[in-house]
Design a protein around this motif. Structure first.
Motif, mmCIF file in Angstrom:
data_model
loop_
_atom_site.group_PDB
_atom_site.id
_atom_site.type_symbol
_atom_site.label_atom_id
_atom_site.label_comp_id
_atom_site.label_asym_id
_atom_site.label_seq_id
_atom_site.Cartn_x
_atom_site.Cartn_y
_atom_site.Cartn_z
ATOM 1 N N TRP A 142 0.813 -1.363 0.061
ATOM 2 C CA TRP A 142 0.115 -0.094 0.127
ATOM 3 C C TRP A 142 0.957 1.170 -0.127
ATOM 4 O O TRP A 142 0.395 2.253 -0.649
ATOM 5 C CB TRP A 142 -0.949 -0.036 1.135
ATOM 6 C CG TRP A 142 -0.312 -0.032 2.528
ATOM 7 C CD1 TRP A 142 0.290 -1.188 2.987
ATOM 8 C CD2 TRP A 142 -0.147 1.113 3.420
ATOM 9 N NE1 TRP A 142 1.123 -0.881 4.130
ATOM 10 C CE2 TRP A 142 0.687 0.395 4.575
ATOM 11 C CE3 TRP A 142 -0.327 2.315 3.348
ATOM 12 C CZ2 TRP A 142 0.931 1.164 5.490
ATOM 13 C CZ3 TRP A 142 0.051 3.191 4.394
ATOM 14 C CH2 TRP A 142 0.612 2.466 5.573
ATOM 15 N N TYR A 151 -6.934 0.071 -1.814
ATOM 16 C CA TYR A 151 -6.426 1.191 -1.111
ATOM 17 C C TYR A 151 -6.320 2.326 -1.670
ATOM 18 O O TYR A 151 -6.583 3.632 -1.072
ATOM 19 C CB TYR A 151 -4.887 0.716 -0.467
ATOM 20 C CG TYR A 151 -4.320 1.917 0.345
ATOM 21 C CD1 TYR A 151 -4.704 2.211 1.740
ATOM 22 C CD2 TYR A 151 -3.472 2.524 -0.210
ATOM 23 C CE1 TYR A 151 -4.022 3.089 2.629
ATOM 24 C CE2 TYR A 151 -2.795 3.738 0.626
ATOM 25 C CZ TYR A 151 -2.987 3.910 1.788
ATOM 26 O OH TYR A 151 -2.547 4.958 2.493
ATOM 27 N N ARG A 155 -8.061 5.790 -0.842
ATOM 28 C CA ARG A 155 -7.061 7.293 -0.472
ATOM 29 C C ARG A 155 -7.276 8.218 -1.504
ATOM 30 O O ARG A 155 -7.355 9.450 -0.935
ATOM 31 C CB ARG A 155 -5.733 6.837 -0.622
ATOM 32 C CG ARG A 155 -4.546 7.407 -0.213
ATOM 33 C CD ARG A 155 -3.230 7.103 -0.637
ATOM 34 N NE ARG A 155 -2.108 8.265 -0.653
ATOM 35 C CZ ARG A 155 -1.531 8.488 0.491
ATOM 36 N NH1 ARG A 155 -1.843 8.201 1.625
ATOM 37 N NH2 ARG A 155 -0.682 9.747 0.477
ATOM 38 N N LEU A 158 -10.520 10.244 -0.163
ATOM 39 C CA LEU A 158 -10.219 11.043 0.729
ATOM 40 C C LEU A 158 -9.582 12.382 0.236
ATOM 41 O O LEU A 158 -9.869 13.426 0.999
ATOM 42 C CB LEU A 158 -9.236 10.388 1.948
ATOM 43 C CG LEU A 158 -9.847 8.987 2.745
ATOM 44 C CD1 LEU A 158 -8.670 8.498 3.809
ATOM 45 C CD2 LEU A 158 -10.925 9.679 3.521
ATOM 46 N N ALA A 194 -8.806 9.177 9.495
ATOM 47 C CA ALA A 194 -7.764 8.844 8.475
ATOM 48 C C ALA A 194 -6.497 8.606 9.118
ATOM 49 O O ALA A 194 -5.628 7.891 8.384
ATOM 50 C CB ALA A 194 -7.942 9.695 7.249
ATOM 51 N N SER A 196 -5.289 7.177 11.512
ATOM 52 C CA SER A 196 -5.031 5.905 11.971
ATOM 53 C C SER A 196 -5.595 4.869 11.391
ATOM 54 O O SER A 196 -5.409 3.641 11.824
ATOM 55 C CB SER A 196 -5.270 6.123 13.482
ATOM 56 O OG SER A 196 -6.673 6.319 13.737
ATOM 57 N N ALA A 197 -6.231 4.976 10.124
ATOM 58 C CA ALA A 197 -6.770 4.026 9.681
ATOM 59 C C ALA A 197 -6.071 2.984 9.023
ATOM 60 O O ALA A 197 -4.914 3.347 8.261
ATOM 61 C CB ALA A 197 -8.101 4.480 8.634
ATOM 62 N N LEU A 202 -9.010 1.549 4.667
ATOM 63 C CA LEU A 202 -9.279 2.543 3.421
ATOM 64 C C LEU A 202 -9.702 1.676 2.342
ATOM 65 O O LEU A 202 -10.474 2.512 1.471
ATOM 66 C CB LEU A 202 -7.645 2.993 3.097
ATOM 67 C CG LEU A 202 -7.682 4.731 3.490
ATOM 68 C CD1 LEU A 202 -7.670 5.094 5.033
ATOM 69 C CD2 LEU A 202 -6.613 5.486 2.871
#
Lengths: 301, 301
Positions: A142, A151, A155, A158, A194, A196-197, A202
């Motif tokens: 990732w 992933y 990402r 976000l 986000a 600490s995900a 994700l």
């Protein structure tokens, strides 16, 4: 006839089949058990549990060969750790561990040449040529690669949501959908989530992103197009490396490319534009692939 | 005259100054103590330790006001947690916590309008207009944003190295440099490293990437150009949101934009092309900014 056990182990699902004399006698599914460095005992426990349920279906406690194709087993240390841990589970005297991609190749193309593109939390393409040699593109994780993966899609979404807040991107329906999917009451909570995900958390956003794309949101569509391009590029870049007579078959596997997913359709459409490739629309039966490899491991030990 | 303590707290460095009657009496530096959710006690301990060393320089155990500008203190929960923890350290009866960006703004522009672009592990731009109102762009963390940050540069370099291995990108000197910087004996070890490396570990690759760029590697130069463009865009996108007479001053701060760094020069060059902005080449003294805010907190409590 020996009793063969084949397992296809992914991040979110473990599928096991048991066969005798070429007939698949039973199929069972359980939770994911993808291998992570130093965590092979945990993976082995989950896999053995699903295998035992499958064996129970034919009234047995063990079989003769267990062949496991597991996500995350691409490198020697993880592969041998997992094999050792599985031998300790005593479900078969002979245990062979390979990757989820190997069993997908065997499921799609038996022993012949072909390419498998897999996309779940991560992404990778592996090709096998006419001599049996393998070449791979992608699959570096990732933070290093996994272009077009779940992933990468999560990402990108976000990023689109945060740039929309700033006015750097147009407004997008992704915002409300992602707040909802992450149970974030507001944008600040999403920022904390986000930070600490995990990669798989994700990747869990990807189906939402592709839904929002299907509903017509242009930013989500852009992310979906980007993912389709990256995933088809994995196979296209592999083409000159795989020595076989074109067109070479390409099969798709992994949760992100499951049947009827719009992403599967757009990757297939892009692959069809490449004359050297022959995209295969049928689903890949990786459990059958694992059982084929289990049989082969007896013939060529 | 009250004894003021000002602290500029980043991810890799904490700088503290003590002043009385407008004169800075002592300056001390210590380790980084950026705030993370739920970890404010640890940050407070580090900050208090550096503050005590500064106070010892003038033979005191405490001062009158401690003003801390800390990276990661942008949201209310972290800010009030850190303030509470710092009050328990008893180095000053009055404790005020704000962000590292606030103290940089006060250092660069006193109370006037201006924009600060900060780049370290993360990236953000904050503007203050003529009325004192603030607007920000970016700064949403390593998985949601932080465009052009140290994390983004390190991540882009890992991607370039893996694509070069596949033949999807040209060969790059980044490969050997990054293997060396991460103490990876081979590419497989790098893949394992990247799978669990923290955001700040990835950001630690950025200086190496910018070095390789300075040595002429085209892929590394591309990554440096991308970062310079993203960081200058943070300020340019902020311009229409900050109500003040142009040109508006822009100061640069953070480890990635420190003096004499080539990235600082290319961001300044890009900002100079924007007529509404007046880039400031001098370094920002955030400790002086923190002391200014400490003095203001007495005037306007």
């Amino acid at each position: 006839m020996p009793i063969l056990i084949g397992a296809d182990v992914g991040g979110s699902k473990t599928a096991v089949g048991v066969s005798e004399g070429g007939d698949v006698l039973v199929r069972v599914e359980g939770p994911g058990a993808a291998v992570r460095p130093g965590r092979s005992l945990a993976s082995a426990g989950v896999i053995a549990e699903v295998v035992r349920r499958a064996l129970a279906g034919i009234g047995r406690l063990s079989g003769d060969v267990l062949l496991v194709g597991a996500a995350g087993a691409g490198r020697d240390p993880e592969r041998s750790e997992l094999a050792r841990a599985l031998r300790g589970e005593n479900v078969a005297p002979r245990v062979v561990v390979t990757t989820d991609i190997e069993v997908a190749l065997a499921g799609a193309f038996e022993t012949g040449p072909g390419i498998v593109v897999s996309a779940g939390t991560g992404s990778i393409a592996v090709g096998r040529d006419a001599t049996g040699a393998h070449r791979r593109i992608g699959g570096y994780g990732w933070q290093m690669g996994d272009e077009g993966s779940g992933y990468a899609i999560g990402r990108a979404a976000l990023g689109a949501v945060s740039r929309a807040l700033d006015g750097r991107s147009p407004r997008t329906a992704l915002r409300d959908r992602i707040l909802w999917a992450t149970r974030s009451p507001d944008f600040d909570s999403l920022v904390r989530w986000a930070a600490s995900a995990s990669p798989s958390e994700l990747a869990g956003l990807a189906p939402h992103v592709l839904d929002v794309a299907a509903e017509g949101d242009p930013l989500a569509q852009g992310i979906g197009d980007y993912a389709a391009r990256e995933l088809s590029q994995l196979a296209i870049c592999l083409l000159p490396l795989v020595e076989a007579d074109p067109p070479i078959g390409v099969a798709l596997t992994g949760g992100l490319l499951a049947d009827d997913r719009p992403l599967r359709r757009s990757v297939l459409a892009r692959l069809r534009e490449e004359s050297g490739l022959r995209p295969i629309d049928a689903p890949v039966d990786a459990v059958v692939g694992a059982l084929r490899l289990a049989a082969a491991s007896i013939r060529d030990p």
